[in-house]
Design a protein around this motif. Sequence first.
Motif, PDB file in Angstrom:
ATOM      1  N   VAL A  94       0.906  -1.032   0.134  1.00  0.00           N
ATOM      2  CA  VAL A  94      -0.540  -0.296   0.011  1.00  0.00           C
ATOM      3  C   VAL A  94       0.636   1.095  -0.036  1.00  0.00           C
ATOM      4  CG1 VAL A  94       0.074   0.188   2.592  1.00  0.00           C
ATOM      5  CG2 VAL A  94      -1.878   0.847   1.018  1.00  0.00           C
ATOM      6  N   PHE A  95       0.287   2.360  -0.764  1.00  0.00           N
ATOM      7  CA  PHE A  95       0.716   3.527  -0.530  1.00  0.00           C
ATOM      8  C   PHE A  95       0.412   4.840  -0.288  1.00  0.00           C
ATOM      9  CE2 PHE A  95       2.298   0.800  -4.140  1.00  0.00           C
ATOM     10  CZ  PHE A  95       3.253   1.114  -5.013  1.00  0.00           C
ATOM     11  N   VAL A  96       0.824   5.099   0.800  1.00  0.00           N
ATOM     12  CA  VAL A  96       0.422   6.352   1.631  1.00  0.00           C
ATOM     13  C   VAL A  96       0.753   7.871   1.525  1.00  0.00           C
ATOM     14  CG1 VAL A  96      -0.200   6.563   3.857  1.00  0.00           C
ATOM     15  CG2 VAL A  96      -0.198   4.733   3.267  1.00  0.00           C
ATOM     16  N   ALA A  97       0.348   8.857   1.472  1.00  0.00           N
ATOM     17  CA  ALA A  97       1.047   9.639   1.364  1.00  0.00           C
ATOM     18  C   ALA A  97       1.895   9.928   2.643  1.00  0.00           C
ATOM     19  CB  ALA A  97      -0.097  10.916   1.552  1.00  0.00           C
ATOM     20  N   ALA A  98       2.884  10.732   2.682  1.00  0.00           N
ATOM     21  CA  ALA A  98       3.399  10.858   4.032  1.00  0.00           C
ATOM     22  C   ALA A  98       3.489  12.632   4.637  1.00  0.00           C
ATOM     23  CB  ALA A  98       5.486  12.050   4.096  1.00  0.00           C
ATOM     24  N   GLY A  99       2.168  12.584   4.049  1.00  0.00           N
ATOM     25  CA  GLY A  99       1.289  13.687   5.400  1.00  0.00           C
ATOM     26  C   GLY A  99      -0.104  12.988   5.764  1.00  0.00           C
ATOM     27  N   ASP A 100      -0.020  12.184   5.378  1.00  0.00           N
ATOM     28  CA  ASP A 100      -1.085  11.113   6.632  1.00  0.00           C
ATOM     29  C   ASP A 100      -0.520  10.581   7.320  1.00  0.00           C
ATOM     30  OD1 ASP A 100      -2.975  12.509   4.519  1.00  0.00           O
ATOM     31  OD2 ASP A 100      -3.220  10.832   3.342  1.00  0.00           O
ATOM     32  N   LEU A 101       0.280  10.118   7.655  1.00  0.00           N
ATOM     33  CA  LEU A 101       0.821   9.522   8.190  1.00  0.00           C
ATOM     34  C   LEU A 101       0.680   9.344   9.710  1.00  0.00           C
ATOM     35  CD1 LEU A 101       4.756   8.057   7.160  1.00  0.00           C
ATOM     36  CD2 LEU A 101       2.748   7.261   7.110  1.00  0.00           C
ATOM     37  N   GLY A 102       0.889  10.334  10.926  1.00  0.00           N
ATOM     38  CA  GLY A 102       0.443  10.742  11.756  1.00  0.00           C
ATOM     39  C   GLY A 102      -0.835  10.695  11.818  1.00  0.00           C
ATOM     40  N   GLU A 103      -2.206  10.269  11.028  1.00  0.00           N
ATOM     41  CA  GLU A 103      -3.680  10.495  11.226  1.00  0.00           C
ATOM     42  C   GLU A 103      -3.791   8.893  12.108  1.00  0.00           C
ATOM     43  OE1 GLU A 103      -6.290  12.648  10.241  1.00  0.00           O
ATOM     44  OE2 GLU A 103      -4.412  13.918  10.327  1.00  0.00           O
ATOM     45  N   PRO A 104      -4.627   9.188  12.830  1.00  0.00           N
ATOM     46  CA  PRO A 104      -5.390   7.441  13.169  1.00  0.00           C
ATOM     47  C   PRO A 104      -5.493   6.769  12.054  1.00  0.00           C
ATOM     48  CG  PRO A 104      -6.430   9.453  14.088  1.00  0.00           C
ATOM     49  CD  PRO A 104      -5.767  10.042  13.321  1.00  0.00           C
ATOM     50  N   VAL A 105      -4.848   5.344  12.373  1.00  0.00           N
ATOM     51  CA  VAL A 105      -4.935   4.464  11.048  1.00  0.00           C
ATOM     52  C   VAL A 105      -6.510   4.812  10.192  1.00  0.00           C
ATOM     53  CG1 VAL A 105      -5.736   2.871  11.985  1.00  0.00           C
ATOM     54  CG2 VAL A 105      -4.491   2.340  10.355  1.00  0.00           C
ATOM     55  N   THR A 106      -7.432   4.649  11.418  1.00  0.00           N
ATOM     56  CA  THR A 106      -8.562   4.441  10.348  1.00  0.00           C
ATOM     57  C   THR A 106      -9.822   5.808   9.897  1.00  0.00           C
ATOM     58  OG1 THR A 106      -9.540   4.910  12.218  1.00  0.00           O
ATOM     59  CG2 THR A 106      -9.210   2.544  12.269  1.00  0.00           C
ATOM     60  N   ARG A 107      -8.294   6.611   9.434  1.00  0.00           N
ATOM     61  CA  ARG A 107      -8.916   7.852   8.967  1.00  0.00           C
ATOM     62  C   ARG A 107      -7.686   8.174   7.934  1.00  0.00           C
ATOM     63  NH1 ARG A 107      -9.428  12.206  14.061  1.00  0.00           N
ATOM     64  NH2 ARG A 107     -11.333  11.262  15.473  1.00  0.00           N
ATOM     65  N   ILE A 108      -6.832   6.932   7.606  1.00  0.00           N
ATOM     66  CA  ILE A 108      -5.509   7.445   6.883  1.00  0.00           C
ATOM     67  C   ILE A 108      -6.265   6.116   5.305  1.00  0.00           C
ATOM     68  CG2 ILE A 108      -4.091   6.376   5.763  1.00  0.00           C
ATOM     69  CD1 ILE A 108      -3.317   6.103   8.466  1.00  0.00           C
ATOM     70  N   ARG A 109      -6.719   7.497   4.141  1.00  0.00           N
ATOM     71  CA  ARG A 109      -7.337   8.059   2.693  1.00  0.00           C
ATOM     72  C   ARG A 109      -5.415   6.930   1.757  1.00  0.00           C
ATOM     73  NH1 ARG A 109      -8.944   9.004  -2.737  1.00  0.00           N
ATOM     74  NH2 ARG A 109     -10.723   7.892  -3.014  1.00  0.00           N
ATOM     75  N   PRO A 110      -5.776   5.314   1.438  1.00  0.00           N
ATOM     76  CA  PRO A 110      -4.055   5.508   0.495  1.00  0.00           C
ATOM     77  C   PRO A 110      -4.230   5.831  -0.237  1.00  0.00           C
ATOM     78  CG  PRO A 110      -5.147   2.828   1.944  1.00  0.00           C
ATOM     79  CD  PRO A 110      -6.237   4.459   1.814  1.00  0.00           C
ATOM     80  N   ALA A 111      -3.017   6.258  -0.914  1.00  0.00           N
ATOM     81  CA  ALA A 111      -3.209   6.416  -2.363  1.00  0.00           C
ATOM     82  C   ALA A 111      -2.991   5.724  -3.280  1.00  0.00           C
ATOM     83  CB  ALA A 111      -1.987   7.433  -2.204  1.00  0.00           C
ATOM     84  N   ALA A 112      -2.771   4.309  -3.337  1.00  0.00           N
ATOM     85  CA  ALA A 112      -2.673   3.380  -3.859  1.00  0.00           C
ATOM     86  C   ALA A 112      -2.988   2.402  -3.388  1.00  0.00           C
ATOM     87  CB  ALA A 112      -2.539   3.584  -5.543  1.00  0.00           C
ATOM     88  N   SER A 113      -2.860   1.107  -3.721  1.00  0.00           N
ATOM     89  CA  SER A 113      -2.918   0.379  -3.603  1.00  0.00           C
ATOM     90  C   SER A 113      -2.239  -1.276  -4.049  1.00  0.00           C
ATOM     91  CB  SER A 113      -3.081  -0.929  -2.012  1.00  0.00           C
ATOM     92  OG  SER A 113      -4.988  -1.164  -2.736  1.00  0.00           O
ATOM     93  N   HIS A 114      -2.020  -2.372  -4.027  1.00  0.00           N
ATOM     94  CA  HIS A 114      -1.616  -3.567  -5.007  1.00  0.00           C
ATOM     95  C   HIS A 114      -1.148  -4.774  -4.795  1.00  0.00           C
ATOM     96  CE1 HIS A 114       2.872  -4.381  -4.979  1.00  0.00           C
ATOM     97  NE2 HIS A 114       2.682  -3.076  -6.143  1.00  0.00           N
ATOM     98  N   SER A 115      -2.194  -6.087  -4.690  1.00  0.00           N
ATOM     99  CA  SER A 115      -2.166  -7.125  -4.782  1.00  0.00           C
ATOM    100  C   SER A 115      -2.690  -8.557  -5.308  1.00  0.00           C
ATOM    101  CB  SER A 115      -2.722  -7.267  -3.198  1.00  0.00           C
ATOM    102  OG  SER A 115      -2.960  -8.704  -2.625  1.00  0.00           O
ATOM    103  N   GLY A 116      -1.554  -9.409  -5.525  1.00  0.00           N
ATOM    104  CA  GLY A 116      -1.753 -10.588  -6.270  1.00  0.00           C
ATOM    105  C   GLY A 116      -2.635  -9.542  -7.708  1.00  0.00           C
ATOM    106  N   PRO A 117      -3.101  -9.623  -8.190  1.00  0.00           N
ATOM    107  CA  PRO A 117      -3.542  -9.208  -9.874  1.00  0.00           C
ATOM    108  C   PRO A 117      -3.781  -8.188  -9.892  1.00  0.00           C
ATOM    109  CG  PRO A 117      -4.683 -10.832  -9.658  1.00  0.00           C
ATOM    110  CD  PRO A 117      -3.994 -11.328  -8.375  1.00  0.00           C
ATOM    111  N   THR A 118      -4.122  -6.998  -8.779  1.00  0.00           N
ATOM    112  CA  THR A 118      -5.341  -5.701  -8.724  1.00  0.00           C
ATOM    113  C   THR A 118      -4.204  -4.983  -8.072  1.00  0.00           C
ATOM    114  OG1 THR A 118      -7.184  -7.834  -7.980  1.00  0.00           O
ATOM    115  CG2 THR A 118      -7.303  -5.283  -7.718  1.00  0.00           C
ATOM    116  N   LYS A 120      -5.386  -1.038  -7.054  1.00  0.00           N
ATOM    117  CA  LYS A 120      -6.476   0.056  -6.808  1.00  0.00           C
ATOM    118  C   LYS A 120      -6.134   1.184  -6.801  1.00  0.00           C
ATOM    119  CE  LYS A 120      -9.264  -3.766  -4.436  1.00  0.00           C
ATOM    120  NZ  LYS A 120      -9.946  -4.480  -2.879  1.00  0.00           N
ATOM    121  N   ARG A 121      -7.164   2.346  -6.603  1.00  0.00           N
ATOM    122  CA  ARG A 121      -6.534   3.774  -6.658  1.00  0.00           C
ATOM    123  C   ARG A 121      -7.764   4.003  -5.318  1.00  0.00           C
ATOM    124  NH1 ARG A 121      -6.055   6.919 -12.336  1.00  0.00           N
ATOM    125  NH2 ARG A 121      -4.854   5.532 -13.556  1.00  0.00           N
ATOM    126  N   GLY A 122      -6.486   5.216  -4.489  1.00  0.00           N
ATOM    127  CA  GLY A 122      -7.485   5.563  -3.170  1.00  0.00           C
ATOM    128  C   GLY A 122      -8.397   4.568  -2.383  1.00  0.00           C
TER     129      GLY A 122
END
Length: 276
Positions: A94-118, A120-122
């Motif tokens: 998962v890719f997370v913006a540096a400015g979001d790292l200090g937020e509670p984890v359940t409030r962080i919206r990832p920039a993108a992620s990938h798993s297996g063949p998939t 995802k944006r956001g």
Amino acid sequence: MLPDDVARAVSRYLSVADRLLPRRISGFYVVGSVALGAWQAGRSDIDFVAVVDGDLSERDLRLLALLHKAGNLPAAWQALIRGRPHIPGTLNGVFVAAGDLGEPVTRIRPAASHSGPTFKRGSGFEVNPVVWKVLLEKGVTVRGPVPGQLGLDPEPGTLRDWNLRQLHGHFAAFAGKAVSARPPRKPLLPAHRVAVAAVLTPPRLHHTIATGEVISKEAAAEYALDTFEARWHPLIRLALARRLGLPAPGVGDARGLPRLVGEFIFEVIASADRKG
């Protein structure tokens, strides 16, 4: 310290990343089975959390999608020549913006992620209290400050409820289909990886609910053998053997395996509900 195979795979991946997105990935941390001391060469994936500097443009997101393919080519090629249906050694993360790292984890919206063949944006399932706890306590730093200096908030007060929601959500739905008199057209257990996840992940969540600690699937098998009745032990040993790539013991009629898995999941959920 990373296992040699993991270190080489991560180095190749970041080499591709730095060519596609120069100076944008400022932090890179290995979590998952590597961090938990359970990584197996030729069988395990490599899970990571990457920190990205600045906002990602449409072009940047397209390049991240390309990174998902190009950065994992060696693992895909090895799986192809060995005739394996899955791709061990794949880097999933998962890719997370540096400015979001200090937020509670359940409030962080990832920039993108990938798993297996998939890709995802956001979004990215890995941004959750369990992974953030592993990242903070056991994450392996490849690039950037150590996790303890990132200001992470895994929200420990949500850990138990988050694991219960996973059991009552995804796993209860899976179990319901498995025990149904009208099973779905698609096989529930088409490969050993699905069987392993279905049998070993619920006890893993159960352990976290009961103790507040996160363990590997292998450790979850031992925990399940100690925690649940002997009638479930053949199924647990089967899943563990498949996880380790060992000869699998029999559990009776294979056609009844999906239903047995479903019944075991419901047993784990009922026990987890009694915890706390």
